[in-house]
Design an enzyme around this catalytic site. Structure first.
Site, PDB file in Angstrom:
ATOM      1  N   ALA A  67       0.867  -1.170   0.000  1.00  0.00           N
ATOM      2  CA  ALA A  67       0.000   0.000   0.000  1.00  0.00           C
ATOM      3  C   ALA A  67       0.910   1.227   0.000  1.00  0.00           C
ATOM      4  CB  ALA A  67      -0.893  -0.016   1.225  1.00  0.00           C
ATOM      5  N   GLY A 112       0.573  -4.930   1.069  1.00  0.00           N
ATOM      6  CA  GLY A 112      -0.608  -4.986   0.211  1.00  0.00           C
ATOM      7  C   GLY A 112      -0.332  -5.666  -1.127  1.00  0.00           C
ATOM      8  N   GLU A 115      -0.596  -9.269  -0.436  1.00  0.00           N
ATOM      9  CA  GLU A 115      -2.033  -9.554  -0.244  1.00  0.00           C
ATOM     10  C   GLU A 115      -2.771  -9.572  -1.583  1.00  0.00           C
ATOM     11  OE1 GLU A 115      -2.001  -6.378   2.642  1.00  0.00           O
ATOM     12  OE2 GLU A 115      -2.964  -7.685   4.115  1.00  0.00           O
ATOM     13  N   GLU A 135       4.386  -5.085   7.414  1.00  0.00           N
ATOM     14  CA  GLU A 135       3.583  -4.050   8.087  1.00  0.00           C
ATOM     15  C   GLU A 135       4.015  -3.796   9.526  1.00  0.00           C
ATOM     16  OE1 GLU A 135       2.381  -6.404   6.124  1.00  0.00           O
ATOM     17  OE2 GLU A 135       0.698  -5.671   4.943  1.00  0.00           O
TER      18      GLU A 135
HETATM   19  N1  DAK Z   1       4.638   3.154  -0.818  1.00  0.00           N
HETATM   20  C1  DAK Z   1       5.021   4.300  -1.392  1.00  0.00           C
HETATM   21  N2  DAK Z   1       6.173   4.439  -2.061  1.00  0.00           N
HETATM   22  C2  DAK Z   1       6.961   3.368  -2.151  1.00  0.00           C
HETATM   23  C3  DAK Z   1       6.631   2.126  -1.576  1.00  0.00           C
HETATM   24  C4  DAK Z   1       5.391   2.034  -0.889  1.00  0.00           C
HETATM   25  N3  DAK Z   1       4.953   0.888  -0.342  1.00  0.00           N
HETATM   26  N4  DAK Z   1       7.632   1.267  -1.819  1.00  0.00           N
HETATM   27  C5  DAK Z   1       8.552   1.932  -2.527  1.00  0.00           C
HETATM   28  N5  DAK Z   1       8.167   3.204  -2.727  1.00  0.00           N
HETATM   29  C6  DAK Z   1       8.870   4.246  -3.442  1.00  0.00           C
HETATM   30  C7  DAK Z   1      10.065   4.744  -2.637  1.00  0.00           C
HETATM   31  O1  DAK Z   1       9.646   5.695  -1.675  1.00  0.00           O
HETATM   32  C8  DAK Z   1      10.910   5.350  -3.721  1.00  0.00           C
HETATM   33  O2  DAK Z   1      10.374   6.602  -4.063  1.00  0.00           O
HETATM   34  P1  DAK Z   1      11.365   7.888  -4.369  1.00  0.00           P
HETATM   35  O3  DAK Z   1      12.195   8.039  -3.152  1.00  0.00           O
HETATM   36  O4  DAK Z   1      12.155   7.446  -5.574  1.00  0.00           O
HETATM   37  O5  DAK Z   1      10.408   9.002  -4.629  1.00  0.00           O
HETATM   38  C9  DAK Z   1      10.671   4.421  -4.902  1.00  0.00           C
HETATM   39  O6  DAK Z   1       9.446   3.743  -4.621  1.00  0.00           O
HETATM   40  C10 DAK Z   1      11.755   3.375  -5.078  1.00  0.00           C
HETATM   41  O7  DAK Z   1      11.917   2.715  -3.823  1.00  0.00           O
HETATM   42  P2  DAK Z   1      13.355   2.571  -3.087  1.00  0.00           P
HETATM   43  O8  DAK Z   1      14.237   3.720  -3.445  1.00  0.00           O
HETATM   44  O9  DAK Z   1      13.084   2.331  -1.661  1.00  0.00           O
HETATM   45  O10 DAK Z   1      13.892   1.272  -3.801  1.00  0.00           O
HETATM   46  P3  DAK Z   1      14.898   0.174  -3.193  1.00  0.00           P
HETATM   47  O11 DAK Z   1      15.284  -0.702  -4.319  1.00  0.00           O
HETATM   48  O12 DAK Z   1      15.990   0.833  -2.395  1.00  0.00           O
HETATM   49  O13 DAK Z   1      14.022  -0.668  -2.156  1.00  0.00           O
HETATM   50  C11 DAK Z   1      12.049  -1.847  -1.400  1.00  0.00           C
HETATM   51  C12 DAK Z   1      12.923  -1.440  -2.609  1.00  0.00           C
HETATM   52  C13 DAK Z   1      10.777  -2.526  -1.955  1.00  0.00           C
HETATM   53  C14 DAK Z   1      12.813  -2.854  -0.530  1.00  0.00           C
HETATM   54  C15 DAK Z   1      11.720  -0.574  -0.573  1.00  0.00           C
HETATM   55  O14 DAK Z   1      11.187   0.434  -1.466  1.00  0.00           O
HETATM   56  C16 DAK Z   1      10.717  -0.814   0.497  1.00  0.00           C
HETATM   57  O15 DAK Z   1      11.034  -1.365   1.543  1.00  0.00           O
HETATM   58  N6  DAK Z   1       9.469  -0.357   0.238  1.00  0.00           N
HETATM   59  C17 DAK Z   1       8.423  -0.438   1.236  1.00  0.00           C
HETATM   60  C18 DAK Z   1       7.893  -1.863   1.315  1.00  0.00           C
HETATM   61  C19 DAK Z   1       6.831  -1.980   2.352  1.00  0.00           C
HETATM   62  O16 DAK Z   1       7.081  -1.698   3.556  1.00  0.00           O
HETATM   63  N7  DAK Z   1       5.682  -2.409   1.907  1.00  0.00           N
HETATM   64  C20 DAK Z   1       4.513  -2.538   2.805  1.00  0.00           C
HETATM   65  C21 DAK Z   1       3.751  -1.261   2.751  1.00  0.00           C
HETATM   66  S1  DAK Z   1       2.547  -1.254   4.031  1.00  0.00           S
HETATM   67  C22 DAK Z   1      -4.327  -1.146   6.348  1.00  0.00           C
HETATM   68  C23 DAK Z   1      -4.449  -1.064   4.970  1.00  0.00           C
HETATM   69  C24 DAK Z   1      -3.432  -1.495   4.165  1.00  0.00           C
HETATM   70  C25 DAK Z   1      -2.245  -2.000   4.730  1.00  0.00           C
HETATM   71  C26 DAK Z   1      -2.172  -2.105   6.076  1.00  0.00           C
HETATM   72  C27 DAK Z   1      -3.206  -1.687   6.908  1.00  0.00           C
HETATM   73  N8  DAK Z   1      -5.370  -0.636   7.173  1.00  0.00           N
HETATM   74  C28 DAK Z   1      -5.959   0.555   6.784  1.00  0.00           C
HETATM   75  C29 DAK Z   1      -5.552  -1.190   8.493  1.00  0.00           C
HETATM   76  C30 DAK Z   1      -1.158  -2.332   3.871  1.00  0.00           C
HETATM   77  C31 DAK Z   1       0.076  -1.925   4.266  1.00  0.00           C
HETATM   78  C32 DAK Z   1       1.213  -2.037   3.392  1.00  0.00           C
HETATM   79  O17 DAK Z   1       1.215  -2.583   2.320  1.00  0.00           O
END
Ligand code: DAK
Length: 261
Positions: A67, A112, A115, A135
């Site tokens: 997400a 997400g 998921e 998360e």
């Molecule tokens: N959201 C927004 N931007 C994201 C992103 C994300 N999930 N993942 C990556 N990006 C963006 C980065 O901010 C970066 O943007 P700029 O800085 O270039 O503007 C660009 O994509 C490239 O990412 P990186 O520079 O970080 O690239 P790397 O190769 O260094 O790293 C990575 C890749 C996938 C390991 C890293 O980007 C990363 O860790 N990303 C976050 C992964 C993550 O934590 N995903 C889970 C998100 S939380 C709920 C509803 C929904 C959810 C939960 C609760 N309720 C309402 C209760 C769902 C939650 C999630 O999915």
């Protein structure tokens, strides 16, 4: 219908390819993308000629990195609830499509994104695929069904390990724990997905839909009632053109020409 955050194409008759297309944010799911996903799924659902839906991510680095954290960051609890409900509805809509839905996971499938892949009927992974539910590192639990679908797919113990440690799983391990069905070189993933979709599309459309429905619904029933569901579906299939064509073609030693009726 034109979309800004995804593309929906038909590479071959009956085969749909949905590509989440926000590569600069690693295809992260924001509210606008979820709304488009909902519309695209409705488009596939409305097409009686649809046989298989393939879902993948643009850009070669990510399927969907989760997400959209930037968008979620400032949510109030009410906004978080609405966002979760929107995501849940999209995941349910994918699961409820009558045709098989195959996730082609070609990179990061986190949060997400994992998921989304879990809401598809099965996952084909590239060698570069990475799965995870990170998360808890962000201070939130999963919100698009991860605690439920991951648990049903890989079992409670492995699911809880992944949900609470946030450990990431590469493609080979994903296959070993039953999260993905197969792993392919990244350059071959789409072709292998299309090949599988073609195989499915050549089979009887009605029994393919019935098999999906029985397998899915049966998991919510005890075995005896699930087998009753199958018996009734089997009996009804003898009222379809697909049954008549499939058996006639076999006996005539010719390939079947299914109508999907
Ligand atoms: N959201 C927004 N931007 C994201 C992103 C994300 N999930 N993942 C990556 N990006 C963006 C980065 O901010 C970066 O943007 P700029 O800085 O270039 O503007 C660009 O994509 C490239 O990412 P990186 O520079 O970080 O690239 P790397 O190769 O260094 O790293 C990575 C890749 C996938 C390991 C890293 O980007 C990363 O860790 N990303 C976050 C992964 C993550 O934590 N995903 C889970 C998100 S939380 C709920 C509803 C929904 C959810 C939960 C609760 N309720 C309402 C209760 C769902 C939650 C999630 O999915």
């Amino acid at each position: 219908m034109p979309y800004s955050n995804l593309t929906l194409s038909q590479p071959e008759p009956g085969l749909y390819l949905l590509t989440i297309d926000r590569p600069k944010a690693l295809n992260a799911l924001n509210a606008a993308t979820l709304a488009e996903l909902s519309a695209a799924i409705a488009e596939v659902r409305a097409d009686e000629g649809a046989r298989v839906l393939l879902v993948t991510g643009a850009g070669g680095k990510a399927f969907v990195a989760g997400a959209d954290i930037a968008e979620m960051q400032g949510y109030t609890p009410e906004q978080a609830r609405a966002f979760s409900a929107q995501g849940m509805a999209v995941m349910h809509a994918i699961e409820a499509l009558p045709v098989p839905v195959i996730a082609l996971v070609n990179g990061y499938a986190l949060g997400g994104g994992c998921e989304l892949a879990l809401s598809c009927d099965w996952i084909l992974a590239s060698e570069t695929a990475v799965f995870g539910q990170p998360e808890v590192k962000l201070g939130i639990p999963p919100g698009f069904g991860g605690t439920q679908r991951l648990t049903r797919l890989v079992g409670r113990a492995m699911a809880l390990e992944l949900l609470t440690t946030a450990r990431q799983v590469k493609a080979d391990e994903a296959v070993a724990i039953g999260l993905a069905n197969h792993v392919y070189p990244a350059a071959d993933l789409r072709a292998r997905g299309l090949e599988m979709a073609r195989t499915i599309a050549a089979n009887g459309p009605v029994p393919v839909r019935v098999a999906k429905q029985c397998a899915q619904r049966g998991l919510d029933l005890d075995l005896a009632n699930a087998c009753v569901l199958e018996t009734q579906s089997f009996a009804l299939s003898f009222a379809t053109e697909d049954q008549k064509e499939g058996m006639s073609a076999f006996l005539a030693k010719r390939p079947p020409r299914f109508s999907g009726r």
